[in-house]
Design an enzyme around this catalytic site. Structure first.
Site, short mmCIF file in Angstrom:
data_model
loop_
_atom_site.label_atom_id
_atom_site.label_comp_id
_atom_site.label_asym_id
_atom_site.label_seq_id
_atom_site.Cartn_x
_atom_site.Cartn_y
_atom_site.Cartn_z
CD GLU A 1 67.85 0.55 -41.14
OE1 GLU A 1 67.37 1.13 -42.10
OE2 GLU A 1 68.20 -0.21 -40.75
CB THR B 1 52.12 -1.24 -29.71
OG1 THR B 1 53.29 -1.59 -30.46
CG2 THR B 1 52.00 -1.75 -28.35
N GLY B 2 52.89 -2.58 -32.29
CA GLY B 2 53.20 -4.30 -33.12
C GLY B 2 55.25 -3.53 -31.53
CG ASP B 3 58.13 -1.38 -30.30
OD1 ASP B 3 58.83 -1.96 -30.05
OD2 ASP B 3 57.94 0.20 -30.11
NE ARG C 1 57.78 -7.92 -30.56
CZ ARG C 1 58.84 -7.77 -30.92
NH1 ARG C 1 58.85 -6.31 -31.73
NH2 ARG C 1 60.05 -7.43 -30.10
CG ASP D 1 49.82 2.75 -33.70
OD1 ASP D 1 50.45 1.43 -32.67
OD2 ASP D 1 50.56 3.19 -34.29
CG ASP E 1 50.85 7.80 -36.48
OD1 ASP E 1 52.00 8.02 -36.78
OD2 ASP E 1 51.05 6.10 -36.15
#
Length: 1062
Positions: free
Chosen positions: A517, A692-694, A774, A409, A800
Site C-alpha cells: 500500500e 509462502t503466503g503469496d 498460500r 519464506d 523474517d
C-alpha cells in the site's frame, strides 16, 4: 484412467496406512515389554493436564471505573517470566541436570563413595568435577533468574495514572484491575488489554507500536470509542458513568458497550480497532482506556508459546555412545568378578570394579562440549564476512553442519520486501516504468479547471479521464496515513499544519500495515496526486497545481486473509459524489467486477514477471443507495451473534457489477546474491522448500527468477483438489513425473495430508525443489514436523516475519533474518543473520567446522577415559583381579585437567579445509549429512586405539620396572601424558599457533608439577637416564604404529578434502 482402475487403486491406497500399523494384542507380554511405561506416561500426562487445566474464559461485564462491581476474581496484572522461586530453584536446576543419563551416572558413582566398602580413592576425585559442573550451571541459572526478576520488577513497578472519584491516583502496573480507567502517556507501555475510550489527539485516533507484540515495525492506527471521545474536556465525572462493556471471549473478542445514563440509550458497537493490547506502546498523544483483561488473560500472554528445548543430533549420538560405554563398563566389571571366581562378597566387588572403571565415561565430556559450543558461537559472532550474526541458542551449532532440508519464506527472505510500482494496466493500454511520465502529464491535464477550453481530442480525453480515475482510486483506496514530524508549541500541545495547508514533502512519511500500500501511495505522489492528510473521517489529496481535494470517509472495510480485498466509501466535498472503491487479489475481484476479456490474461502475464497484482474497481452510489446500505450495516454491527457473517453479507450486497478501473503490478526485488546462494546450497545436497503466503503465479515466478528451480528443470503445478478422489488422481499423475519441481497450494496440501500423508511426503521428498503457496503459519510448522517424522533428517527454517516464528521454532535449526517485517523472527530463532546470502558461509564454513570439531573433541575425550580404564583393567588382572586403583588423588584430577585439557580443547580450532575451499566446493557438505565423522565405526576404531595404547603403556611399564611398584606408576603415567599429547598432534589436520602453545604449556605444567608429586613418584628415580629411555620406548611403541597407519591411509586412500587441499 478407467473408473474400475480408479476404484482398485483407491482401495489399495486405503489399505496402505493400515498396513503400517502393527496392532499388538495387549496381553502380559505387551505389559512386560514396555506397556507399563506407556501406561505410566499416560497417567502422568493426564494428571499434569488435570492440574494445569486452564480456566475457561467466559463472557464478562466490565463497569467503567468500578472494579469493585466485578462479579468474579480476575488474575493480577503482574508480569512473571521467572522459571523458579526461592523454594523450587535448587530442586528445579538439579532435576534439569540429572534427567540426562551422563550426569545421573556420575551422581550415583560419587554418592557410592560415601559407602566404606565401595570407596575407592579420595572423595574429591569424584565430587570435585561433578561439583564444578553443577556449580557452573547453578551460577548461570541464578544469574539468568536474577536478571528475569529484575526485568519483571521493573515492568511491574511502572506507575500509571488511574482515574477515580477522588481524581487522578498513581498506581503500579501490577496493581491495575479489570474495570480501572487508566491514562497512558505517549511512549508509555500499555499495561493491560484495554478498550480505547478517549485520546488527546483531535482526530480521535492514535498510533501504537506493536513491535514488542508481533515484531512488525509499522505503526497501527487505533480509534477511540465515538461516544466517549465526543464528551467534553477531560474530567473524572465524565467517565464515572452508568456504563459497562460486555465481552465474549472466543476465537475473536466480540465487544459491545451500552451507555445507560442518557436518554435515549446509546448502544455503541466496538471492533478490534477500539482495543489497545498489553505490551504495545502509544506512539502519539495521550490515551484513556478501561481495562478488560489483565495478567495471564492478556493477548500477549495467551499468544506466547514456549519454544521447545532443542537438542542437537550430535548430542543424541554421543548419548547413545555413552550408554554403549556404560554397558561395556558393566560387562568388564562382570568379567573381572567372574575371573575372580565369584568368591566372597562378589556383589560388592562388582560395584567396586564399576566405580573403578567409571573413567570409561568421562565427566569432562559434557564440560568440553559445552565450552566448545560457546567457542563456536563466539567465532560465528566475530566472523567479519557475516556481520551482525547473533547466536541465540548456543547448544546446537553442530546442527548447521547436518542439514538436509531448508524451508524458506519468500517475502523479505528471498526478496527484499521493498515494493516498487512497475506496471499500470487499463485494459487497452499498459504503462511501465519507462512511460510513467505520460501518466504524470495526463494527471496534470485532467485537473485543469473545467472552464478552460478543451486541449485534446475526444478519444484522447477519455484515456486521460480513465487514467485520472484509476490514479485517484489508488490514492484513496488504502489504509495509509501520512505522518509529519510533530512540532510542539509552548503549551506542549502538538501543532497541526491543517490551518495553513503547509504539507511539506520532505517532512512526510507514510505508515501502513502493508508495504504494498505504501508503494502504491508513493507512486501516486510521484505522478502528481499526493496524499497529504488523513484522519478518521476524511483524507486530503494535493494535485500538481497545489489544489487540495477533500474526501470524507463514510465507511472503510479492512483487508482480511479470508476476503482478500479491502474497500472504502468516500464523499467528495466539492461535488458531493459518493463512490465505493475496492481493490484486492484477482481471485477475489474477478467475480465482483463487470465482465471483461483481459483481466485474467494480464494477471497471469504480470505474475510471470514476478509482480504482485491488485485489481482496482469502483462503484458510484446515490444518496438513497448509501443511506439504505448504512442502515443495514449499522444494524448488522450491533448483532452479538454471528456479527461477522451478517456484516459480510451486507457489504457483499454492494460488491456487484463494479466498474473495473485498472490492474497494478508491484515488484518485490530479490535479496542480494540470492541466486548464487541457492545454487551453493543445492550443490551442497540441501533440498530447498519455499513456503509462502503469496499466490501461486508470483511464487512460481520468484522460484524461477531466484534459480530455486534451475533452468533445465520442469515444474509440476499440482492442480487444486478438494476431495480424496481428486487428490488420488493428481498424486498418480505426479508420480509419473521425474526430476521436476513441485508447486502446490495450501488448500490442496491440506487435502493431500488428510488422506495420503505418507504418499505425498514420499513423493515430495524426491523433488529437487518444492514451492508451497498460500501457506498459513500453522501449515508451515506442520510441513517442518512432517519432514522430521517421515525422513528423520535435520531441517532448517529461515524467515523474517512474525508469521515464520512457528516454523522457525518447529525446525531443528531456526534462522531469523532482521528484515522490514520486524525482529520477531530474529528473536525467536536460534541464529539471527542480516542477509539471506550469509546462510552460505554459516552452513558451509561454521556448520562444517562445528560438527567436525565436536565429533573429534567428543571422541578424543572418550579415548582419554578409555585408555586409562584399559590400563586399570590390565593392572587389576595382573595383580590377582584386585579392585585397587592404579592412580589416586591428584594424578586422576590432573590427568583430566591441567595435564591434557588445553591440548584436547584446542581441537576446537582445527579445520580440514580452508573456508574459501569449503565455499568453492560445497559438495564437501554432502559427506557431513551421512554422519561419518561420529559413528559406531569411528567410535570402534577409537576403542581399538585406546585398548592397544592402554595395553602397551601398562605392560611396558610392568616389563621395564626393576624394583619398586612406585616406578611403575611414574613410568606409565608419564608415558600416558606424552601419548595423549602426541595423539592430539596426530588428530590435528591444520595447526594453529594456540595449539602449539597448549601442547608445550601442558607438558611444562606436568614437568613442573613433578617436583611436588613426591607422594606418588620417586623423585630420585625420575631424574635418572633409565627413567627417560623407558618412558621414551613405551611412548614410541604406543604412538609410532598409529602415525605409520595415518601416513599410509593418506597416501593410498586420502579423504576427499585432502585431494582439494593439494
Amino acid at each position: 484412467m478407467s473408473e474400475e482402475g480408479f476404484e482398485n487403486d483407491e482401495s489399495d491406497y486405503q489399505t496402505l496406512p493400515r498396513a503400517r500399523v502393527n496392532q499388538r494384542q495387549r496381553g502380559l507380554g505387551w505389559f512386560l515389554l514396555g506397556g507399563w511405561k506407556i501406561l505410566c506416561t499416560s497417567c502422568c500426562e493426564w494428571l499434569a493436564h488435570t492440574c494445569r487445566r486452564k480456566k475457561e474464559l467466559k463472557a464478562r461485564t466490565v463497569w467503567l471505573g468500578c472494579p469493585e462491581k466485578c462479579e468474579e476474581k480476575y488474575p493480577r496484572n503482574a508480569i512473571k517470566n521467572q522459571k523458579y522461586n526461592i523454594f523450587t530453584f535448587v530442586p528445579g536446576v538439579l532435576y534439569q541436570q540429572f534427567k540426562f543419563f551422563l550426569n545421573l551416572y556420575f551422581l550415583v558413582v560419587a554418592c557410592s563413595q560415601f559407602v566404606p566398602h565401595v570407596k575407592i580413592g579420595y572423595l574429591y576425585t569424584y565430587w570435585a568435577p561433578l561439583g564444578f559442573v553443577l556449580a557452573v550451571t547453578m551460577v548461570r541459572e541464578a544469574v539468568d533468574e536474577v536478571r528475569r526478576y529484575r526485568r519483571d520488577k521493573e515492568m511491574n513497578s511502572q506507575l500509571y495514572s488511574k482515574l477515580t472519584v477522588r481524581g487522578k491516583v498513581q498506581v503500579k502496573s501490577s496493581d491495575i484491575q479489570v474495570g480501572d480507567l487508566i491514562i497512558v502517556e505517549k511512549n508509555q507501555r500499555i499495561p493491560a488489554d484495554m478498550i480505547f475510550l478517549r485520546t488527546s489527539e483531535k482526530n480521535g485516533a492514535c498510533f501504537i507500536r506493536t513491535d514488542q507484540l508481533d515484531g512488525e515495525t509499522d505503526w497501527k492506527l487505533k480509534v477511540a470509542v465515538a461516544c466517549t471521545q465526543r464528551l467534553p474536556a477531560l474530567g473524572v465525572s465524565n467517565f464515572h458513568l452508568n456504563s459497562f462493556i460486555y465481552c465474549r471471549f472466543r476465537k475473536e473478542i466480540i465487544l459491545l458497550l451500552y451507555k445507560e445514563d442518557t436518554d435515549p440509550v446509546i448502544h455503541e458497537s466496538l471492533s478490534i480497532e477500539n482495543t489497545l493490547w498489553a505490551s504495545t506502546v502509544v506512539a502519539s498523544g495521550t490515551v484513556i482506556g478501561v481495562v478488560i483483561y489483565t495478567g495471564k488473560e492478556t493477548r500477549s500472554v495467551l499468544n506466547t508459546s514456549h519454544a521447545k528445548n532443542k537438542v542437537g543430533l550430535l548430542d543424541l549420538e554421543l548419548n547413545r555412545l555413552t550408554k554403549a560405554l556404560f554397558l561395556a563398563q558393566v560387562v568388564l566389571s562382570v568379567v573381572m568378578v567372574a575371573l575372580q571366581g565369584f568368591v566372597g562378597p562378589w556383589f560388592r566387588n562388582l560395584f567396586r570394579f564399576t566405580v573403578l572403571f567409571s573413567y570409561i565415561i568421562p565427566i569432562s565430556l559434557r564440560v568440553n562440549l559445552d565450552m566448545g559450543k560457546a567457542a563456536y558461537g563466539w567465532m560465528i559472532t566475530k566472523d567479519e564476512n557475516i556481520p551482525g550474526t547473533v547466536v541465540r541458542t548456543s547448544t546446537i551449532p553442530e546442527e548447521l553442519g547436518r542439514l538436509v532440508y531448508l524451508l524458506t519464506d519468500k517475502t523479505g527472505t528471498l526478496t527484499q520486501n521493498e515494493m516498487i510500482f512497475k506496471r499500470l494496466h487499463l485494459g487497452t493500454v499498459s504503462y511501465g516504468t519507462d512511460t510513467m511520465d505520460e501518466i504524470q502529464s495526463h494527471i496534470v491535464h485532467s485537473v485543469v479547471p473545467t472552464d478552460s477550453p478543451p486541449s485534446a481530442p475526444k478519444v484522447r480525453k477519455s484515456v486521460i479521464s480513465r487514467i485520472h480515475e484509476a490514479v485517484k482510486a489508488i490514492a484513496l483506496c488504502h489504509n495509509v496515513t501520512p505522518v509529519y514530524e510533530s512540532r510542539t508549541t509552548v503549551n506542549g500541545e502538538t501543532e497541526y499544519t491543517e490551518a495553513d495547508q503547509d504539507f511539506s514533502d520532505d517532512n512526510r512519511t507514510y505508515q501502513a500495515s502493508s508495504p504494498d500500500e505504501v508503494a502504491l501511495v508513493r507512486w501516486t505522489e510521484s505522478v502528481g496526486l499526493t496524499l497529504v492528510n488523513r484522519d478518521l473521517t476524511s483524507m486530503q489529496l494535493k494535485t500538481p497545481a497545489g489544489q487540495i481535494l477533500t474526501f470524507h470517509i463514510l465507511q472503510i472495510f479492512p483487508f482480511t486473509s479470508e476476503s482478500k480485498r479491502m474497500g472504502i466509501i468516500v464523499r467528495e466535498e466539492a461535488t458531493g459524489d459518493i463512490t465505493f472503491y475496492m481493490k484486492g487479489a484477482d481471485v477475489a475481484m474477478t467475480s465482483i467486477v463487470q465482465y471483461n476479456d483481459w483481466l485474467e490474461e494480464e494477471c497471469g502475464n504480470m505474475a510471470r514477471e514476478g509482480l504482485r497484482t491488485l485489481v482496482v474497481a469502483k462503484k458510484s452510489l446515490s444518496e438513497e443507495q448509501y443511506q439504505d446500505f448504512e442502515n443495514r450495516y449499522n444494524q448488522a454491527k450491533l448483532s452479538i451473534h454471528d456479527r461477522a457473517l451478517k456484516v459480510a453479507a451486507v457489504v457483499e450486497s454492494l460488491e456487484r457489477e463494479m466498474e473495473l478501473l485498472c490492474l497494478t503490478g508491484v515488484e518485490d526485488q530479490l535479496q542480494a546474491d540470492v541466486r548464487p546462494t541457492l545454487e551453493l546450497l543445492r550443490n551442497a545436497g540441501i533440498k530447498i522448500w519455499m513456503l509462502t503466503g503469496d499466490k501461486l503465479e508470483t511464487a512460481t515466478c520468484i522460484a524461477k527468477s531466484s534459480h530455486l528451480v534451475s533452468r533445465n528443470q520442469n515444474i509440476h503445478i499440482f492442480r487444486p483438489v478438494s476431495n480424496r478422489g481428486e487428490a488420488h488422481l493428481e498424486l498418480n499423475s505426479f508420480r509419473r513425473k521425474h526430476d521436476c519441481a513441485l508447486v502446490i497450494s495450501g488448500d490442496s496440501l491440506e487435502v493431500c495430508l488428510r488422506y495420503y500423508e505418507h504418499e505425498f511426503v514420499e513423493l515430495a521428498c524426491q523433488c529437487p525443489a518444492v514451492v508451497c503457496c498460500r501457506c498459513s503459519p500453522t501449515q508451515k510448522a506442520q510441513i517442518v514436523r512432517l519432514l522430521q517424522q517421515h525422513t528423520a533428517n535435520r531441517t532448517c527454517a529461515i524467515g523474517d516475519g512474525g508469521n515464520d516464528v512457528s516454523m522457525i521454532q518447529a525446525a531443528d535449526c531456526g534462522i531469523g533474518i532482521e528484515g522490514k517485517e520486524g525482529k520477531q523472527a530474529s528473536l525467536a530463532a536460534d541464529f539471527s543473520i542480516t542477509q539471506f546470502k550469509h546462510i552460505g558461509r554459516l552452513l558451509m564454513v561454521h556448520g562444517r567446522n562445528s560438527y567436525k570439531r565436536s565429533a573429534a573433541l567428543g571422541q578424543f575425550v572418550m579415548h582419554r577415559g578409555l585408555i586409562i580404564s584399559t590400563m586399570q583393567a590390565v593392572f587389576s588382572s595382573i595383580f590377582y583381579f584386585a579392585s585397587v586403583p592404579l592412580y589416586q588423588g591428584f594424578l586422576m584430577v590432573g590427568y583430566a585437567t591441567i595435564y591434557t585439557m588445553f591440548p584436547v580443547f584446542s581441537l576446537v580450532l582445527d579445520q580440514d579445509v580452508k573456508p574459501e575451499m569449503a565455499l568453492l566446493y560445497p559438495e564437501l557438505y554432502k559427506d557431513l549429512t551421512k554422519g561419518r565423522s561420529l559413528s559406531f565405526k569411528t567410535f570402534f576404531i577409537w576403542v581399538l586405539i585406546s585398548v592397544y595404547q592402554g595395553g602397551i603403556l601398562m605392560y611396558g611399564a610392568l616389563l621395564l620396572f626393576e624394583s619398586e611398584f612406585v616406578h611403575v606408576v611414574a613410568i606409565s603415567f608419564t608415558a600416558l601424558i606424552l601419548t595423549e599429547l602426541l595423539m592430539v598432534a596426530l588428530t590435528i589436520r591444520t595447526w594453529h599457533w594456540l595449539m602449539v602453545v597448549a601442547e608445550f604449556f601442558s607438558l611444562g605444567c606436568y614437568v613442573a608439577s613433578l617436583a611436588f608429586l613426591n607422594e606418588y613418584f620417586d623423585l630420585a628415580f625420575i631424574t635418572t637416564p633409565a627413567f627417560l629411555w623407558k618412558v621414551s620406548v613405551i611412548t614410541v611403541v604406543s604412538c609410532l604404529p598409529l602415525y605409520i597407519i595415518k601416513y599410509l591411509k593418506r597416501k593410498f586412500s586420502p579423504p576427499s578434502y585432502s585431494k582439494l587441499s593439494t
